[in-house]
Scaffold this motif. Structure first.
Motif, mmCIF file in Angstrom:
data_model
loop_
_atom_site.group_PDB
_atom_site.id
_atom_site.type_symbol
_atom_site.label_atom_id
_atom_site.label_comp_id
_atom_site.label_asym_id
_atom_site.label_seq_id
_atom_site.Cartn_x
_atom_site.Cartn_y
_atom_site.Cartn_z
ATOM 1 N N ARG A 1 0.851 -1.183 0.000
ATOM 2 C CA ARG A 1 0.000 0.000 0.000
ATOM 3 C C ARG A 1 0.886 1.232 0.000
ATOM 4 O O ARG A 1 1.446 1.597 1.032
ATOM 5 N N TYR B 1 -1.602 -0.781 -4.550
ATOM 6 C CA TYR B 1 -2.517 -0.977 -3.424
ATOM 7 C C TYR B 1 -3.221 -2.319 -3.596
ATOM 8 O O TYR B 1 -3.816 -2.581 -4.637
ATOM 9 N N PHE C 1 -3.318 0.555 6.613
ATOM 10 C CA PHE C 1 -3.318 1.465 5.476
ATOM 11 C C PHE C 1 -2.603 2.760 5.853
ATOM 12 O O PHE C 1 -2.565 3.131 7.039
#
Length: 329
Positions: free
Chosen positions: A115, A141, A177
């Motif tokens: 990510r 991602y 994330f």
């Protein structure tokens, strides 16, 4: 003398740069492909339904049969080092690859924890310590829709309850994330960018949006949020939806239900103050006989909150059958 020294230093620098450039250009920067087709823009927006990619690089010198090629990925900041560089795949060519030929890496799985916006991709030839030029600034991602979740203290609950002047914490999954966006009733909560939202007291609908950078306008961006509702038992009231009194004949279908219908709650029904153990849902059906009385319900949550409804009287318009007749009669 100083001018001669500067000229010599400049000459040495140029020679070193040309040497490094010549070495790097033995292999052009590799690129990702999908089912054999290279993307015009090197960007990977990966979902669980298509996790595999291939890669290809152009050779500018001869590589003999049996040469091993290793496809390497940097960290999310484009850094290659012993600690962060990871091997995506490797293969040994069964035939010689001439200058201008393609180094083709077969299909491999993209790691699920990638990510970031600035990954680097390169080819390493261990036998000759040859490194290709680097393909830089690749957004990657991986987003598995089946894994996204938003929970309160109790996992898999679609509703979170606060009471007694307390607060709760909401947790977004996955929690790794780069950044998150939290909204309350559709409005962004300023300054909240972590995977947890603490000290939640206001009632309403909360959503978390996972930051997927350059992939925001891809198909990944269509499903990257999850809502959850927060209610406060200090200010919420519940009712038994059927008004009091309710009148039934024994042969009628006799249903009582609450205004709050969430499977996360525990429902305790009482008749004339006595708990009915078999009634444990938000909707209950009264028995054929001996059903007259005053009914209440208390809803409890795993957070330790509870709330009770006003009583409803149920009247039997017929007569109770206290003992069922024998089957033959």
């Amino acid at each position: 003398m100083i001018k001669k020294y500067n000229l010599l230093a400049l000459t040495v620098t140029i020679v070193l740069l040309l040497s490094l450039r010549a070495e790097a250009q033995e292999i052009d920067p590799p690129i990702f492909t999908f089912q054999g087709t290279p993307s015009l823009i090197q960007k990977l927006c990966i979902g669980q339904n298509s996790p595999n990619r291939e890669a290809i690089a152009k050779a500018n010198i001869l590589f003999a049969t049996g040469t091993e090629f290793v496809l390497e990925l940097s960290d999310e900041n484009g850094v290659f080092s012993n600690d962060v560089t990871r091997v995506l795949t490797r293969f040994t060519t069964p035939i010689a690859i001439p200058p201008g030929g393609d180094i083709e890496f077969p299909s491999f799985t993209i790691p699920t924890d990638l990510r970031g916006e600035n990954y680097g991709l390169r080819v390493n030839v261990p036998a000759s310590s040859t490194l290709s030029a680097v393909q830089e600034n690749i957004p990657i991602y991986y987003f598995d829709f089946s894994q996204i979740d938003l929970d309160g203290p109790n996992k898999d609950a679609n509703i979170v309850v606060v009471c007694n002047g307390g607060s709760t914490t909401l947790f977004a999954t996955p929690d790794d994330f780069p950044q998150y966006e939290w909204t309350f009733n559709g409005v962004t909560i300023a300054g909240e960018t972590n995977s947890t939202l603490e000290n939640v007291t206001q009632t309403g609908v909360y959503e978390v949006i996972f930051n997927i950078g350059s992939c925001e306008n891809s198909t990944l961006g269509d499903k990257n949020q999850k809502p959850i509702e927060v209610i406060n038992f200090d200010t919420t009231s519940i009712t038994i939806e059927q008004s009091s009194p309710q009148q039934f004949c024994p042969s009628d279908v006799k249903i009582l239900s609450t205004s709050l219908k969430f499977p996360e709650f525990t429902y305790e029904w009482f008749k004339d103050g006595v708990l009915i153990p078999e009634f444990d849902n938000h909707t209950v059906t009264l028995p054929e006989s001996n059903f007259a009385g005053v009914y209440t319900v208390t809803i409890r949550t795993l957070e330790g909150c509870s709330i009770s409804a006003n009583p409803v009287e149920v009247i039997n318009l017929g007569s109770d059958i206290l003992t069922q007749p024998p089957p033959q009669i």
